[in-house]
Design a protein around this motif. Structure first.
Motif, mmCIF file in Angstrom:
data_model
loop_
_atom_site.group_PDB
_atom_site.id
_atom_site.type_symbol
_atom_site.label_atom_id
_atom_site.label_comp_id
_atom_site.label_asym_id
_atom_site.label_seq_id
_atom_site.Cartn_x
_atom_site.Cartn_y
_atom_site.Cartn_z
ATOM 1 N N ASP A 138 0.803 -1.220 0.000
ATOM 2 C CA ASP A 138 0.000 0.000 0.000
ATOM 3 C C ASP A 138 0.839 1.274 0.000
ATOM 4 O OD1 ASP A 138 -2.318 -1.477 -0.053
ATOM 5 O OD2 ASP A 138 -2.645 -1.351 2.122
ATOM 6 N N ASP A 139 2.002 1.234 0.615
ATOM 7 C CA ASP A 139 2.824 2.439 0.713
ATOM 8 C C ASP A 139 3.847 2.559 -0.425
ATOM 9 O OD1 ASP A 139 4.425 0.344 1.523
ATOM 10 O OD2 ASP A 139 5.293 1.398 3.234
ATOM 11 N N TRP A 140 3.730 1.718 -1.435
ATOM 12 C CA TRP A 140 4.672 1.712 -2.549
ATOM 13 C C TRP A 140 4.539 3.004 -3.346
ATOM 14 C CZ3 TRP A 140 8.115 -2.187 -3.012
ATOM 15 C CH2 TRP A 140 8.890 -2.246 -4.157
ATOM 16 N N VAL A 141 5.647 3.594 -3.728
ATOM 17 C CA VAL A 141 5.653 4.794 -4.564
ATOM 18 C C VAL A 141 6.031 4.376 -5.977
ATOM 19 C CG1 VAL A 141 6.682 7.064 -4.938
ATOM 20 C CG2 VAL A 141 6.287 6.239 -2.599
ATOM 21 N N PHE A 142 5.190 4.722 -6.944
ATOM 22 C CA PHE A 142 5.409 4.315 -8.331
ATOM 23 C C PHE A 142 6.076 5.426 -9.126
ATOM 24 C CE2 PHE A 142 1.769 1.821 -6.929
ATOM 25 C CZ PHE A 142 2.182 0.545 -7.279
ATOM 26 N N TYR A 143 7.045 5.040 -9.934
ATOM 27 C CA TYR A 143 7.703 5.939 -10.867
ATOM 28 C C TYR A 143 7.561 5.329 -12.254
ATOM 29 C CZ TYR A 143 9.747 7.915 -6.664
ATOM 30 O OH TYR A 143 9.914 8.493 -5.431
ATOM 31 N N MET A 144 7.100 6.128 -13.207
ATOM 32 C CA MET A 144 6.829 5.633 -14.550
ATOM 33 C C MET A 144 8.032 4.908 -15.141
ATOM 34 S SD MET A 144 4.269 6.092 -17.023
ATOM 35 C CE MET A 144 3.582 7.696 -16.786
ATOM 36 N N ASP A 145 9.205 5.509 -15.091
ATOM 37 C CA ASP A 145 10.402 4.883 -15.664
ATOM 38 C C ASP A 145 10.740 3.566 -14.987
ATOM 39 O OD1 ASP A 145 10.748 6.882 -17.544
ATOM 40 O OD2 ASP A 145 12.083 8.059 -16.268
ATOM 41 N N GLU A 146 10.526 3.487 -13.704
ATOM 42 C CA GLU A 146 10.818 2.251 -12.975
ATOM 43 C C GLU A 146 9.801 1.170 -13.332
ATOM 44 O OE1 GLU A 146 10.741 -0.783 -10.027
ATOM 45 O OE2 GLU A 146 9.180 0.725 -10.090
ATOM 46 N N LEU A 147 8.526 1.527 -13.445
ATOM 47 C CA LEU A 147 7.494 0.547 -13.815
ATOM 48 C C LEU A 147 7.793 -0.082 -15.170
ATOM 49 C CD1 LEU A 147 4.135 2.232 -12.766
ATOM 50 C CD2 LEU A 147 5.037 0.074 -11.923
ATOM 51 N N MET A 148 8.286 0.719 -16.099
ATOM 52 C CA MET A 148 8.569 0.229 -17.451
ATOM 53 C C MET A 148 9.645 -0.855 -17.479
ATOM 54 S SD MET A 148 8.543 3.561 -19.850
ATOM 55 C CE MET A 148 7.653 4.978 -19.278
#
Length: 75
Positions: free
Chosen positions: A41-51
């Motif tokens: 739940d506390d995860w922070v998403f970054y577009m470049d990292e998700l890719m």
């Protein structure tokens, strides 16, 4: 093709199926949503990292991500 059921003792996710049942979304968008919901739940998403977690290119990922935005699943 058969379905094989296994004991679900670890490394499984329980998620709401609303996005998975939404016919407006592609399988790509549904996969991105499922991956994001599998994180804490506390995860922070970054577009470049998700890719980096799939073989899809940037344009493909952005298309699925934009579907989720357009349908109101992410902000």
């Amino acid at each position: 093709m058969g379905i094989f059921r296994v004991a679900k003792n670890s490394n499984y996710v329980v998620m709401n199926r609303t996005a998975l049942n939404d016919n407006r979304l592609s399988w790509k968008a549904k996969g991105i949503m499922a991956y994001m919901l599998s994180m804490p739940d506390d995860w922070v998403f970054y577009m470049d990292e998700l890719m980096t977690h799939s073989t899809d290119g940037k344009a493909s990922f952005r298309a699925g991500f934009n579907e989720l935005k357009e349908c109101g699943y992410i902000e």
